[in-house]
Design a protein around this motif. Structure first.
Motif, PDB file in Angstrom:
ATOM      1  N   LYS A   1       0.829  -1.198   0.000  1.00 21.13           N
ATOM      2  CA  LYS A   1       0.000   0.000   0.000  1.00 21.13           C
ATOM      3  C   LYS A   1       0.869   1.256   0.000  1.00 21.13           C
ATOM      4  O   LYS A   1       0.498   2.283  -0.558  1.00 21.13           O
ATOM      5  CB  LYS A   1      -0.922  -0.005   1.206  1.00 21.13           C
ATOM      6  N   TYR A   2       2.040   1.169   0.648  1.00 16.92           N
ATOM      7  CA  TYR A   2       2.974   2.299   0.623  1.00 16.92           C
ATOM      8  C   TYR A   2       3.631   2.444  -0.756  1.00 16.92           C
ATOM      9  O   TYR A   2       4.143   3.513  -1.095  1.00 16.92           O
ATOM     10  CB  TYR A   2       4.059   2.115   1.680  1.00 16.92           C
ATOM     11  N   TYR A   3       3.658   1.360  -1.534  1.00 15.53           N
ATOM     12  CA  TYR A   3       4.226   1.374  -2.882  1.00 15.53           C
ATOM     13  C   TYR A   3       3.127   0.934  -3.849  1.00 15.53           C
ATOM     14  O   TYR A   3       3.092  -0.216  -4.290  1.00 15.53           O
ATOM     15  CB  TYR A   3       5.454   0.465  -2.957  1.00 15.53           C
ATOM     16  N   PRO A   4       2.213   1.839  -4.200  1.00 17.67           N
ATOM     17  CA  PRO A   4       1.008   1.470  -4.958  1.00 17.67           C
ATOM     18  C   PRO A   4       1.320   1.040  -6.384  1.00 17.67           C
ATOM     19  O   PRO A   4       2.371   1.340  -6.944  1.00 17.67           O
ATOM     20  CB  PRO A   4       0.180   2.757  -4.935  1.00 17.67           C
ATOM     21  N   ASP A   5       0.362   0.339  -6.946  1.00 16.63           N
ATOM     22  CA  ASP A   5       0.485  -0.134  -8.333  1.00 16.63           C
ATOM     23  C   ASP A   5       0.121   1.011  -9.273  1.00 16.63           C
ATOM     24  O   ASP A   5      -0.917   1.023  -9.933  1.00 16.63           O
ATOM     25  CB  ASP A   5      -0.450  -1.327  -8.553  1.00 16.63           C
ATOM     26  N   ASP A   6       1.017   1.975  -9.304  1.00 19.83           N
ATOM     27  CA  ASP A   6       0.808   3.196 -10.094  1.00 19.83           C
ATOM     28  C   ASP A   6       2.158   3.597 -10.682  1.00 19.83           C
ATOM     29  O   ASP A   6       3.085   3.953  -9.942  1.00 19.83           O
ATOM     30  CB  ASP A   6       0.255   4.305  -9.200  1.00 19.83           C
ATOM     31  N   GLN A   7       2.281   3.514 -11.994  1.00 19.33           N
ATOM     32  CA  GLN A   7       3.556   3.803 -12.647  1.00 19.33           C
ATOM     33  C   GLN A   7       4.080   5.198 -12.281  1.00 19.33           C
ATOM     34  O   GLN A   7       5.281   5.419 -12.199  1.00 19.33           O
ATOM     35  CB  GLN A   7       3.401   3.709 -14.175  1.00 19.33           C
ATOM     36  N   ARG A   8       3.173   6.144 -12.041  1.00 22.56           N
ATOM     37  CA  ARG A   8       3.577   7.517 -11.744  1.00 22.56           C
ATOM     38  C   ARG A   8       4.292   7.635 -10.395  1.00 22.56           C
ATOM     39  O   ARG A   8       5.000   8.610 -10.155  1.00 22.56           O
ATOM     40  CB  ARG A   8       2.351   8.437 -11.774  1.00 22.56           C
ATOM     41  N   ALA A   9       4.109   6.657  -9.511  1.00 22.87           N
ATOM     42  CA  ALA A   9       4.736   6.702  -8.186  1.00 22.87           C
ATOM     43  C   ALA A   9       6.027   5.896  -8.131  1.00 22.87           C
ATOM     44  O   ALA A   9       6.689   5.865  -7.092  1.00 22.87           O
ATOM     45  CB  ALA A   9       3.757   6.167  -7.133  1.00 22.87           C
ATOM     46  N   GLY A  10       6.403   5.246  -9.240  1.00 18.81           N
ATOM     47  CA  GLY A  10       7.529   4.331  -9.216  1.00 18.81           C
ATOM     48  C   GLY A  10       8.850   4.957  -9.606  1.00 18.81           C
ATOM     49  O   GLY A  10       8.970   6.154  -9.860  1.00 18.81           O
ATOM     50  N   CYS A  11       9.854   4.122  -9.666  1.00 17.39           N
ATOM     51  CA  CYS A  11      11.240   4.509  -9.965  1.00 17.39           C
ATOM     52  C   CYS A  11      11.587   4.086 -11.391  1.00 17.39           C
ATOM     53  O   CYS A  11      11.345   2.923 -11.752  1.00 17.39           O
ATOM     54  CB  CYS A  11      12.168   3.835  -8.967  1.00 17.39           C
ATOM     55  N   PRO A  12      12.146   4.980 -12.217  1.00 16.56           N
ATOM     56  CA  PRO A  12      12.618   6.332 -11.933  1.00 16.56           C
ATOM     57  C   PRO A  12      11.491   7.279 -11.504  1.00 16.56           C
ATOM     58  O   PRO A  12      10.457   7.359 -12.166  1.00 16.56           O
ATOM     59  CB  PRO A  12      13.239   6.791 -13.252  1.00 16.56           C
TER      60      PRO A  12
ATOM     61  N   ASN B   1       9.149   5.119 -18.801  1.00 22.50           N
ATOM     62  CA  ASN B   1      10.114   4.152 -18.274  1.00 22.50           C
ATOM     63  C   ASN B   1       9.483   2.873 -17.734  1.00 22.50           C
ATOM     64  O   ASN B   1      10.089   2.179 -16.914  1.00 22.50           O
ATOM     65  CB  ASN B   1      10.979   4.790 -17.175  1.00 22.50           C
ATOM     66  N   ALA B   2       8.300   2.537 -18.190  1.00 20.83           N
ATOM     67  CA  ALA B   2       7.637   1.316 -17.737  1.00 20.83           C
ATOM     68  C   ALA B   2       8.167   0.124 -18.519  1.00 20.83           C
ATOM     69  O   ALA B   2       7.574  -0.301 -19.519  1.00 20.83           O
ATOM     70  CB  ALA B   2       6.129   1.446 -17.896  1.00 20.83           C
ATOM     71  N   LEU B   3       9.289  -0.387 -18.090  1.00 18.04           N
ATOM     72  CA  LEU B   3       9.913  -1.532 -18.758  1.00 18.04           C
ATOM     73  C   LEU B   3       8.989  -2.740 -18.741  1.00 18.04           C
ATOM     74  O   LEU B   3       8.944  -3.526 -19.673  1.00 18.04           O
ATOM     75  CB  LEU B   3      11.239  -1.859 -18.076  1.00 18.04           C
ATOM     76  N   SER B   4       8.224  -2.895 -17.655  1.00 19.60           N
ATOM     77  CA  SER B   4       7.209  -3.938 -17.540  1.00 19.60           C
ATOM     78  C   SER B   4       6.141  -3.430 -16.583  1.00 19.60           C
ATOM     79  O   SER B   4       6.270  -2.335 -16.011  1.00 19.60           O
ATOM     80  CB  SER B   4       7.824  -5.244 -17.029  1.00 19.60           C
ATOM     81  N   ALA B   5       5.111  -4.220 -16.354  1.00 19.96           N
ATOM     82  CA  ALA B   5       3.970  -3.752 -15.561  1.00 19.96           C
ATOM     83  C   ALA B   5       4.347  -3.406 -14.124  1.00 19.96           C
ATOM     84  O   ALA B   5       3.763  -2.509 -13.525  1.00 19.96           O
ATOM     85  CB  ALA B   5       2.866  -4.811 -15.580  1.00 19.96           C
ATOM     86  N   GLN B   6       5.325  -4.112 -13.564  1.00 18.61           N
ATOM     87  CA  GLN B   6       5.701  -3.894 -12.167  1.00 18.61           C
ATOM     88  C   GLN B   6       7.146  -3.408 -12.008  1.00 18.61           C
ATOM     89  O   GLN B   6       7.647  -3.326 -10.890  1.00 18.61           O
ATOM     90  CB  GLN B   6       5.530  -5.203 -11.368  1.00 18.61           C
ATOM     91  N   TYR B   7       7.793  -3.054 -13.126  1.00 18.07           N
ATOM     92  CA  TYR B   7       9.205  -2.668 -13.062  1.00 18.07           C
ATOM     93  C   TYR B   7       9.430  -1.448 -12.168  1.00 18.07           C
ATOM     94  O   TYR B   7      10.276  -1.468 -11.266  1.00 18.07           O
ATOM     95  CB  TYR B   7       9.729  -2.390 -14.476  1.00 18.07           C
ATOM     96  N   LYS B   8       8.678  -0.382 -12.380  1.00 23.58           N
ATOM     97  CA  LYS B   8       8.918   0.846 -11.616  1.00 23.58           C
ATOM     98  C   LYS B   8       8.586   0.650 -10.133  1.00 23.58           C
ATOM     99  O   LYS B   8       9.234   1.225  -9.258  1.00 23.58           O
ATOM    100  CB  LYS B   8       8.113   2.004 -12.192  1.00 23.58           C
ATOM    101  N   ARG B   9       7.600  -0.162  -9.853  1.00 19.22           N
ATOM    102  CA  ARG B   9       7.221  -0.450  -8.467  1.00 19.22           C
ATOM    103  C   ARG B   9       8.308  -1.272  -7.776  1.00 19.22           C
ATOM    104  O   ARG B   9       8.712  -0.981  -6.646  1.00 19.22           O
ATOM    105  CB  ARG B   9       5.904  -1.214  -8.479  1.00 19.22           C
ATOM    106  N   THR B  10       8.791  -2.293  -8.462  1.00 17.21           N
ATOM    107  CA  THR B  10       9.859  -3.131  -7.911  1.00 17.21           C
ATOM    108  C   THR B  10      11.135  -2.321  -7.712  1.00 17.21           C
ATOM    109  O   THR B  10      11.833  -2.468  -6.697  1.00 17.21           O
ATOM    110  CB  THR B  10      10.134  -4.325  -8.838  1.00 17.21           C
ATOM    111  N   ALA B  11      11.449  -1.459  -8.673  1.00 10.17           N
ATOM    112  CA  ALA B  11      12.650  -0.621  -8.564  1.00 10.17           C
ATOM    113  C   ALA B  11      12.561   0.311  -7.364  1.00 10.17           C
ATOM    114  O   ALA B  11      13.551   0.541  -6.657  1.00 10.17           O
ATOM    115  CB  ALA B  11      12.845   0.172  -9.849  1.00 10.17           C
TER     116      ALA B  11
END
Length: 579
Positions: free
Chosen positions: A426-437, A444-454
């Motif tokens: 919940k602190y790291y939501p499934d939202d590309q806009r909140a992910g890394c980079p 930079n969405a290399l895959s569906a969960q890439y930015k979240r995992t990063a």
């Protein structure tokens, strides 16, 4: 999406950013590491410069002959420990005996054995082949390795004499405790800059053992008291500095330890070793992308010891540790190369990493911070904004929240409760806009969960430990923080891990000037050089310098309060479930 060509270019660029051009010797060094008693002999196969200056330093009953290049004297490849070969393999380092005769210190010693880097099967085979060739050739060419590898290098302002008492910075290279070597960084650049600023100092770097040679875990290792050998190598090198640096013109009471990535983690662990008593080995610390990582007991890595025993044929031995010492080098190295590296699917849950061994580390690093078992010295610590992106390219098949939860349960938090992981996500939501980079929107969405995992990986291993360290120590010891945000537009990776090296040690920049000021005065601020006044970090109003992509405002003062709640939760989870 990442194309083959762009991925190759990015990975090659990253590898290059971690490698500086080594200093070319002016005189050929003997092939072995032991002192030679023959007279100095120039390389007559090439034309020597018109004026060849070979500075000399007396150590014990020996003479160490270096070379002068530009504004610096260079002494390279000096052995500081007995070769960790034969029965010395997988044992604590032994000091090199008193020096005798003449030693030609004019070429970097070989790096310690490097773990082979492999890329995940999720990338097509031609791309894996191409990137592997690029990285492999770089490291083979610049850091050729050998089990006899424990050498130290000293770079000083030209003409420095004993008794000058210059400050000293000791550099510990990064590479995930798996690859790297002192030869990848040219200390002449920063020493020359220190002279320009009127704050001359001496640069020291050393090799240390890596991967299974330096960080073998397991109960057998714990019982034999031979864990964390790479850190023990570094500690012995710091003691060498105390014994000999005055002969080079350095002041042993003015040593700062400095590292990046695993080198920064090493710096943090030296601050925590011996319950925080640094034994007079250093008076300041600088950490780029590294801190008190969340690791637990050395037996947590038992599966990697068992892996080595199985792959080397030592399974049936009555004493598997002795068997690992006796087997041929190539057998040991081949087994190590088959183990997971930091580009493997498990990412930053490293196989070969410092752990609590009861000797060098007697408690989990974050517990030591809470108990105040920390060297009370001034420090600088900072992060690249997108630390986790580089290490998450292996997770492209993690495509749903359920997949990510399984990934976390399998590697990062295998004993955590389901509800704890659910809260974490919940602190790291499934939202590309909140992910890394970070701050790159839907890019930079290399895959569906890439930015979240990063985002998760970078916060667990890099951002979280730094913030945790500062929150519990900045009110007790002078601390400065930085955030590196340049090259944010790099596709897929953003401001990824190690990109700050270009500004701190590879070429002159603001961070390099701050390092020089800090080493000289235990304060990064000075009226000389680049940069702006840098405020100390404090918990009530946490401030950091931010180095960003801007022509008008390349360095600004910013609030160091990003992702406060997620990083606090990550720290709590790390305390309960260390790796």
């Amino acid at each position: 999406m990442l194309t083959n060509r762009s991925a190759l270019a990015l990975l090659a660029a990253w590898a290059l950013s971690a490698l500086a051009s080594p200093i070319e010797p002016l005189v050929v060094q003997d092939s072995n590491h032991h002192l030679a008693t023959n007279n100095i002999c120039l390389d007559t196969k090439s034309d020597p410069p018109l004026e060849l200056i070979t500075p000399e330093v007396y150590l014990d009953d020996g003479i160490v002959v270096g070379f002068q290049k530009g504004a610096t004297d260079n002494f390279l490849g000096i052995p500081f420990a007995e070769p960790p070969t034969g029965q010395r393999r997988l044992r604590r380092p032994e000091p090199f005996p008193p020096y005798e005769g003449i030693y030609y210190a004019q070429k970097f010693g070989k790096s310690c054995p490097q773990q082979q880097l492999t890329l995940p099967n999720g990338l097509n085979s031609q791309l894996i082949h191409d990137i592997g060739n690029v990285v492999g050739k770089l490291y083979d060419g610049i850091t050729p390795d050998d089990e006899d590898c424990l050498t130290i290098n000293v770079v000083r302002p030209a003409g420095t004499r004993p008794g000058t008492k210059l400050p000293v910075v000791v550099w510990i290279f990064g590479g995930g405790f798996e690859i790297g070597g002192a030869a990848t960084y040219n200390g002449g650049v920063i020493v020359s800059r220190s002279i320009e600023l009127g704050e001359p100092f001496i640069f020291v770097s050393m090799n240390h053992r890596l991967s299974a040679f330096g960080f073998l875990p397991g109960k057998e290792v714990k019982e034999a008291k031979v864990g964390n050998l790479g850190l023990q190598d570094q500690r012995l090198a710091l003691k060498w500095v105390q014994t000999y640096i005055s002969e080079f013109g350095g002041d042993p009471s003015k040593v700062t330890i400095w590292g990046e990535s695993s080198g920064a983690i090493s710096v943090a662990l030296h601050m925590l070793a011996n319950k925080g008593n640094q034994e007079g080995l250093f008076r300041g610390a600088i950490m780029q992308s590294g801190g008190p990582i969340p690791v637990g007991d050395i037996e947590n890595g038992q599966r990697y010891y068992d892996f080595m025993v199985e792959r080397t044929g030592c399974r049936g031995s009555n004493n598997t540790l002795e068997c690992l010492r006796r087997i041929p080098y190539n057998t040991f190295k081949h087994a190590m190369d088959e183990s997971p590296n930091f580009f493997a699917y498990q990412g930053l849950v490293l196989a070969w990493v410092p752990r609590v061994d009861g000797v060098f580390l007697t408690e989990p690093p974050q517990h030591a911070v809470l108990r105040g078992h920390v060297s009370n010295v001034p420090l600088i610590t900072g992060n690249c904004d997108d630390e986790g992106s580089l290490f998450s390219i292996s997770t492209m098949n993690v495509s749903t929240t359920a997949d990510l939860k399984d990934y976390l349960k399998l590697y990062m938090m295998p004993t955590a409760k389901d509800e704890e992981i659910d809260l974490l996500l919940k602190y790291y939501p499934d939202d590309q806009r909140a992910g890394c980079p970070f701050d790159t929107g839907l890019k930079n969405a290399l895959s569906a969960q890439y930015k979240r995992t990063a985002a998760l990986q970078g916060d667990f291993v890099f951002h979280g430990p730094r913030r945790f360290f500062l929150k519990h120590r900045a009110d007790k010891q002078n601390s400065w923080a930085f955030i590196w945000k340049r090259a944010k537009s790099t596709p897929v990776l953003g401001t990824t891990h190690a990109t700050d090296l270009i500004n701190s040690i590879l070429t002159p920049g603001e961070l390099m000037d701050y390092v020089i000021h800090f080493t000289s005065n235990l304060n990064p601020n000075s009226k000389k050089g680049l940069g702006i006044p840098w405020p100390q970090w404090n918990r009530r109003d946490p401030k950091a310098i931010v180095l960003q992509d801007s022509t008008l405002f390349p360095v600004v003062i910013g609030n160091d309060n990003y992702r406060t709640d997620p990083l606090d939760y990550v720290a709590n989870m790390s305390l309960i479930y260390p790796i």
